[in-house]
Design an enzyme around this catalytic site. Sequence first.
Site, PDB file in Angstrom:
ATOM      1  N   GLY A  17       6.050   2.037  10.423  1.00  0.00           N
ATOM      2  CA  GLY A  17       6.711   3.243  10.900  1.00  0.00           C
ATOM      3  C   GLY A  17       6.129   3.750  12.196  1.00  0.00           C
ATOM      4  O   GLY A  17       6.853   4.221  13.094  1.00  0.00           O
ATOM      5  N   THR A  42      -2.192  -2.272   9.035  1.00  0.00           N
ATOM      6  CA  THR A  42      -1.786  -2.170   7.638  1.00  0.00           C
ATOM      7  C   THR A  42      -2.778  -2.960   6.806  1.00  0.00           C
ATOM      8  O   THR A  42      -3.042  -4.128   7.088  1.00  0.00           O
ATOM      9  CB  THR A  42      -0.366  -2.691   7.378  1.00  0.00           C
ATOM     10  OG1 THR A  42      -0.147  -2.798   5.972  1.00  0.00           O
ATOM     11  CG2 THR A  42      -0.151  -4.061   8.002  1.00  0.00           C
ATOM     12  N   ILE A  43      -3.316  -2.338   5.809  1.00  0.00           N
ATOM     13  CA  ILE A  43      -4.302  -3.019   4.977  1.00  0.00           C
ATOM     14  C   ILE A  43      -3.664  -4.104   4.118  1.00  0.00           C
ATOM     15  O   ILE A  43      -4.323  -5.040   3.668  1.00  0.00           O
ATOM     16  CB  ILE A  43      -5.056  -1.991   4.101  1.00  0.00           C
ATOM     17  CG1 ILE A  43      -6.388  -2.566   3.616  1.00  0.00           C
ATOM     18  CG2 ILE A  43      -4.185  -1.511   2.957  1.00  0.00           C
ATOM     19  CD1 ILE A  43      -7.288  -1.527   2.969  1.00  0.00           C
ATOM     20  N   ASP A  44      -2.339  -3.997   3.904  1.00  0.00           N
ATOM     21  CA  ASP A  44      -1.639  -4.951   3.031  1.00  0.00           C
ATOM     22  C   ASP A  44      -1.398  -6.304   3.681  1.00  0.00           C
ATOM     23  O   ASP A  44      -0.956  -7.236   3.015  1.00  0.00           O
ATOM     24  CB  ASP A  44      -0.280  -4.376   2.600  1.00  0.00           C
ATOM     25  CG  ASP A  44      -0.422  -3.181   1.685  1.00  0.00           C
ATOM     26  OD1 ASP A  44      -1.543  -2.953   1.184  1.00  0.00           O
ATOM     27  OD2 ASP A  44       0.583  -2.478   1.465  1.00  0.00           O
ATOM     28  N   ARG A  79       2.063  -2.874  -1.498  1.00  0.00           N
ATOM     29  CA  ARG A  79       3.326  -2.210  -1.822  1.00  0.00           C
ATOM     30  C   ARG A  79       4.460  -3.219  -1.947  1.00  0.00           C
ATOM     31  O   ARG A  79       5.200  -3.234  -2.907  1.00  0.00           O
ATOM     32  CB  ARG A  79       3.647  -1.180  -0.736  1.00  0.00           C
ATOM     33  CG  ARG A  79       4.887  -0.354  -0.997  1.00  0.00           C
ATOM     34  CD  ARG A  79       5.234   0.468   0.237  1.00  0.00           C
ATOM     35  NE  ARG A  79       4.145   1.355   0.616  1.00  0.00           N
ATOM     36  CZ  ARG A  79       3.986   2.580   0.127  1.00  0.00           C
ATOM     37  NH1 ARG A  79       4.847   3.043  -0.757  1.00  0.00           N
ATOM     38  NH2 ARG A  79       2.977   3.320   0.530  1.00  0.00           N
ATOM     39  N   GLU A 124      -0.111  -3.176  -6.491  1.00  0.00           N
ATOM     40  CA  GLU A 124       0.517  -1.926  -6.903  1.00  0.00           C
ATOM     41  C   GLU A 124       2.040  -1.990  -6.928  1.00  0.00           C
ATOM     42  O   GLU A 124       2.696  -1.228  -7.638  1.00  0.00           O
ATOM     43  CB  GLU A 124       0.083  -0.800  -5.968  1.00  0.00           C
ATOM     44  CG  GLU A 124       0.475  -1.035  -4.518  1.00  0.00           C
ATOM     45  CD  GLU A 124      -0.106  -0.007  -3.573  1.00  0.00           C
ATOM     46  OE1 GLU A 124      -0.533   1.049  -4.062  1.00  0.00           O
ATOM     47  OE2 GLU A 124      -0.123  -0.262  -2.348  1.00  0.00           O
ATOM     48  N   MET A 142     -11.218   3.682  -2.727  1.00  0.00           N
ATOM     49  CA  MET A 142     -12.570   3.249  -2.393  1.00  0.00           C
ATOM     50  C   MET A 142     -12.538   2.118  -1.372  1.00  0.00           C
ATOM     51  O   MET A 142     -13.374   2.057  -0.458  1.00  0.00           O
ATOM     52  CB  MET A 142     -13.300   2.784  -3.660  1.00  0.00           C
ATOM     53  CG  MET A 142     -13.544   3.883  -4.675  1.00  0.00           C
ATOM     54  SD  MET A 142     -14.283   3.234  -6.178  1.00  0.00           S
ATOM     55  CE  MET A 142     -15.823   2.584  -5.540  1.00  0.00           C
ATOM     56  N   ILE A 143     -11.557   1.222  -1.512  1.00  0.00           N
ATOM     57  CA  ILE A 143     -11.481   0.067  -0.623  1.00  0.00           C
ATOM     58  C   ILE A 143     -11.041   0.467   0.777  1.00  0.00           C
ATOM     59  O   ILE A 143     -11.632   0.059   1.781  1.00  0.00           O
ATOM     60  CB  ILE A 143     -10.520  -0.995  -1.204  1.00  0.00           C
ATOM     61  CG1 ILE A 143     -11.140  -1.638  -2.445  1.00  0.00           C
ATOM     62  CG2 ILE A 143     -10.183  -2.054  -0.162  1.00  0.00           C
ATOM     63  CD1 ILE A 143     -10.218  -2.609  -3.152  1.00  0.00           C
TER      64      ILE A 143
END
Length: 542
Positions: free
Chosen positions: A254, A281-283, A328, A382, A440-441
């Site tokens: 975004g 983005t961590i993903d 996600r 998740e 936490m990560i």
Amino acid sequence: MELSFSNASSLRFLQTDSVPLHYCSIPGSFHTFSNSYLASKSISLRRPLIWRQPRSVRLRAESVSPTESNGSVDKHVDDDFIIEDVPHLTDFLPHLPSYPNPLKRSQAYAIVKETFVNPEDVVAKNIIVQKDSPRGVHFRRAGPREKVFFTPEEVRACIVTCGGLCPGINTVIREIVCGLKNMYGVDDVIGIQGGYRGFYSKNTLNLTTKVVTDIHKRGGTFLQTSRGGHDTKKIVDNIQDRGINQVYIIGGDGTQKGAAAIYKEVEKRGIKVAVAGIPKTIDNDIAVIDKSFGFDTAVEEAQRAINAAHVEAESMENGVGIVKLMGRYSGFIAMLATLGNRDVDCCLIPESPFFLEGPGGLYEYVEQRLKENGHVLIVLAEGAGQEYVAQSMQAFQEKDASGNRLLLDVGLWLTQHIKDHFTNIRKMTINMKYIDPTYMIRAIPSNASDNIYCTLLAQSAVHGAMAGFTGFTVGPVNSRHAYIPIDRVTETTNTVNLTGRMWARLLASTNQPSFIQHSQAERERVDRQTIDAIHNMIINST
């Protein structure tokens, strides 16, 4: 031979020798060359044919060679060579002056054999090819140029961070500031606090090398962040009012779309402002680039949670450990964390549908592992199994400020259903241990690998902006950093390929069922309206 120009989004070239420049006229012209000319001339990619402005240039050349037997002509048409280029300030400011790059006088770069990137250097999107494969898509190689379009004295740069947290944000901020100062002598850099809305709420912070010297040792973002708040006209008004001419935007899908909107408004107004995006983005779900910064740190940190869940599970009779990780729409963190750990019995990701009951289902597999090992360890992303959660929980069509679907908590849902199944149906006593290390990560500082990566991203962005490129994002493509049109990284999401070798390696490691052969029947079993609701619903992760 054919040479044609059109206003498309990429540059396309065919063949490799040279066409004299006087044969090429203005965009929109069409030229046909004779076979006799082609027999004596060849075609090559030359700088005059590389348009900075996103356009399409296609050269189609027929290679002509007489055969030894009868002297007849053998023809074949070469495949496309495509450059997906990024905009440049001179596209809408054609008389903009250029200057020698200050790196020529840099002590650090004095020992570099080739200080500047060759203007013809490109990076191939695909490097696994066959003999007759098309040459395919290429991106402009990142790095310092011989000419720059800003003097150090005129630069006023700003940095903004948007969206969720991720390891490495502070390293990127630090290296942009240090890169501008140490490589180009730029002293005027400000930080926009609180995301996009910080542009027009007048939250700023003067950034110097001293201010940012140790921020890479901290998690989160030194400049604070937020979701939403994007008002293109207000932002560009503020950019003009403050005299900013370089904008560095760190954020995810975004955020990068917002960066593209800012660039288009800048171009519309015809102001000298370079807009550079650094994808976050961590993903690891950003398309085109090899990986996103912070991903390696996330995979490494996830090991602590997985190891803890394993210790808990194996220390109890019929222990079941469940760890929920980020992901996600894509399960890269869960997949790589599982492969790196080797104690995980099952990995569930959004890309791979699974089912609970019946032969080959998750319940059967869990019971089998309990009988064999006395414990079982499950890692899930998740975004996995959201259709099941929606059936048993009231689903609301909600989105966060960034427009992301809010996720239902599949970890708690799966924990409860496994417990209920084995306690009430199988009449087995099991000990459930559920760990959710998400926040936490993502809140920890980046590790050494990500710090190096963030440095390269930041410096590449600085080189690009100083060279006058704009409306671009930067990232590694096949391990080589490149300037990529923003639209290319936002048009789709990078996901795990269930028919690829990496997922096959995971299945071989865990020995879990693939669930693929049952997925079609399972989709038909699940209520269609529920699935449609899921696609329009938003699920909370961040």
